[in-house]
Design an enzyme around this catalytic site. Structure first.
Site, mmCIF file in Angstrom:
data_model
loop_
_atom_site.group_PDB
_atom_site.id
_atom_site.type_symbol
_atom_site.label_atom_id
_atom_site.label_comp_id
_atom_site.label_asym_id
_atom_site.label_seq_id
_atom_site.Cartn_x
_atom_site.Cartn_y
_atom_site.Cartn_z
ATOM 1 N N LEU A 128 0.399 -1.529 0.485
ATOM 2 C CA LEU A 128 0.230 0.325 -0.435
ATOM 3 C C LEU A 128 0.650 1.289 -0.149
ATOM 4 O O LEU A 128 0.591 1.864 -0.553
ATOM 5 C CB LEU A 128 -0.388 -0.153 1.536
ATOM 6 C CG LEU A 128 -1.888 -0.760 1.369
ATOM 7 C CD1 LEU A 128 -3.001 -0.920 2.068
ATOM 8 C CD2 LEU A 128 -2.927 -1.314 0.037
ATOM 9 N N ASP B 108 11.318 3.649 4.797
ATOM 10 C CA ASP B 108 11.089 1.923 4.871
ATOM 11 C C ASP B 108 12.710 1.430 6.171
ATOM 12 O O ASP B 108 13.510 2.091 5.730
ATOM 13 C CB ASP B 108 10.505 1.155 3.413
ATOM 14 C CG ASP B 108 10.318 -0.331 3.628
ATOM 15 O OD1 ASP B 108 9.168 -0.367 3.826
ATOM 16 O OD2 ASP B 108 10.867 -0.828 4.847
ATOM 17 N N VAL C 50 11.343 0.782 16.479
ATOM 18 C CA VAL C 50 12.015 1.660 17.935
ATOM 19 C C VAL C 50 11.830 2.923 17.787
ATOM 20 O O VAL C 50 12.565 2.966 17.921
ATOM 21 C CB VAL C 50 13.563 0.680 17.907
ATOM 22 C CG1 VAL C 50 13.164 -0.924 17.906
ATOM 23 C CG2 VAL C 50 14.228 1.330 16.775
ATOM 24 N N SER D 190 -7.626 -0.257 9.216
ATOM 25 C CA SER D 190 -7.704 -1.327 8.295
ATOM 26 C C SER D 190 -9.293 -1.456 9.077
ATOM 27 O O SER D 190 -10.863 -0.966 9.930
ATOM 28 C CB SER D 190 -7.232 -2.565 9.212
ATOM 29 O OG SER D 190 -7.997 -3.960 9.092
ATOM 30 N N TYR E 28 -2.444 -6.807 16.106
ATOM 31 C CA TYR E 28 -2.561 -6.079 15.621
ATOM 32 C C TYR E 28 -4.293 -5.226 15.251
ATOM 33 O O TYR E 28 -4.391 -3.980 14.580
ATOM 34 C CB TYR E 28 -2.823 -6.681 13.812
ATOM 35 C CG TYR E 28 -3.522 -6.493 12.282
ATOM 36 C CD1 TYR E 28 -2.387 -5.987 11.889
ATOM 37 C CD2 TYR E 28 -4.976 -6.346 12.213
ATOM 38 C CE1 TYR E 28 -2.667 -4.954 10.077
ATOM 39 C CE2 TYR E 28 -4.927 -5.448 10.826
ATOM 40 C CZ TYR E 28 -3.417 -4.686 10.039
ATOM 41 O OH TYR E 28 -3.977 -4.829 8.583
ATOM 42 N N SER F 190 -0.770 -13.789 4.981
ATOM 43 C CA SER F 190 -1.352 -14.636 6.056
ATOM 44 C C SER F 190 -3.005 -14.608 6.809
ATOM 45 O O SER F 190 -2.684 -15.660 6.918
ATOM 46 C CB SER F 190 -0.998 -12.431 7.146
ATOM 47 O OG SER F 190 -1.468 -11.539 6.476
#
Length: 258
Positions: A17, A36, A62, A141, A154, A195
């Site tokens: 995306l 990224d 992090v 989502s 998630y 997934s």
């Protein structure tokens, strides 16, 4: 070229995306900073767009406030401005609730939710300082509304993004900054295909819950991002737009073609 002269920063932009959003913004005239953790992939992606893009490497698992501030500053330094932010980076880990590892819960929440808060905050400060009436778009989502029992962190992160977006929107509207979110359904990206659609049974289950009978394409989500960042969406704030093929309005399952 509705984004001509604008600068956009997109996280998780090496693929999926994020890359689709970067492609759309470039096509619509913007210059884009691709971010990224995958250095080689994000560099290669940015190089496809020539002078219209640059790339930065950042590990959002992090990231802290100082790192987010530096990331935004480097984007502004390269292109001289920042008008659009797409907080897209996200990861998923699947495990039953009773077995879900604490470390993975923390990592997913850090990448998916906390990075959006930190980068959104850093970007907003720059926009306010320079009087930029910008747009911040958070990637949520349908799982902001729907639970997946083995994707604990998630689903929690996506629900958090929905509320973070609302809070950001009301907090920044007086500065002329619009904040919205996108809540995709099942989109044919590597994350999804590896997934929730990793086998035929999962594929059939997902599509049986999707009235349009197919997965969405990344470009269809990118078109929503371009719209939300444009003047066409000038009266929209705090909303989560769901390009989901009808998933959220369905209260029954539909047959899946072989």
């Amino acid at each position: 070229m509705k984004h001509q002269g604008k600068v956009a920063l997109v996280t998780g932009a090496a693929q999926g995306l994020g890359l689709a959003c970067a492609e759309r913004f470039v096509a619509d005239g913007a210059r884009v900073v691709l971010v990224d953790v995958q250095a080689d992939k994000v560099r290669a992606a940015a190089e496809r767009f020539g002078d219209q893009a640059t790339w930065l490497v950042a590990d959002l698992s992090v990231i802290d406030s100082a790192a987010a501030t530096q990331l935004v500053a480097r984007a502004v330094e390269h292109f001289g401005s920042l008008d659009i932010v797409v907080n897209n980076a996200g990861i998923i880990h699947n495990a039953d609730f009773v077995d879900f590892p604490e470390a993975m819960f923390d990592k997913v929440l850090h990448v998916n939710l906390k990075s959006q808060f930190l980068i959104g905050q850093a970007a907003a400060r720059v926009m306010i300082e320079h009087g930029i009436h910008g747009s911040i778009i958070n990637m949520s989502s349908i799982n902001a509304e729907l639970a997946i029992p083995n994707s604990v962190a998630y689903a929690v992160s996506k629900g958090g993004i929905k509320q973070l977006t609302a809070v950001m929107a009301v907090g920044l509207v007086n500065h002329g900054i619009r904040v919205n979110a996108i809540g995709p359904g099942t989109i044919a990206t590597d994350l999804v295909l590896n997934s929730v659609m990793a086998n035929e049974a999962q594929r059939r289950t997902v599509l049986s819950r999707t009235p349009m009978g197919r997965c969405g394409e990344a470009s269809e989500v990118a078109s929503v991002a371009s719209f939300l960042a444009s003047d066409d969406a000038s009266y929209i704030i705090g909303q989560t737009i769901y390009p989901d093929g009808g998933r959220l309005i369905l209260n029954y399952t539909v047959p899946v073609k072989d």
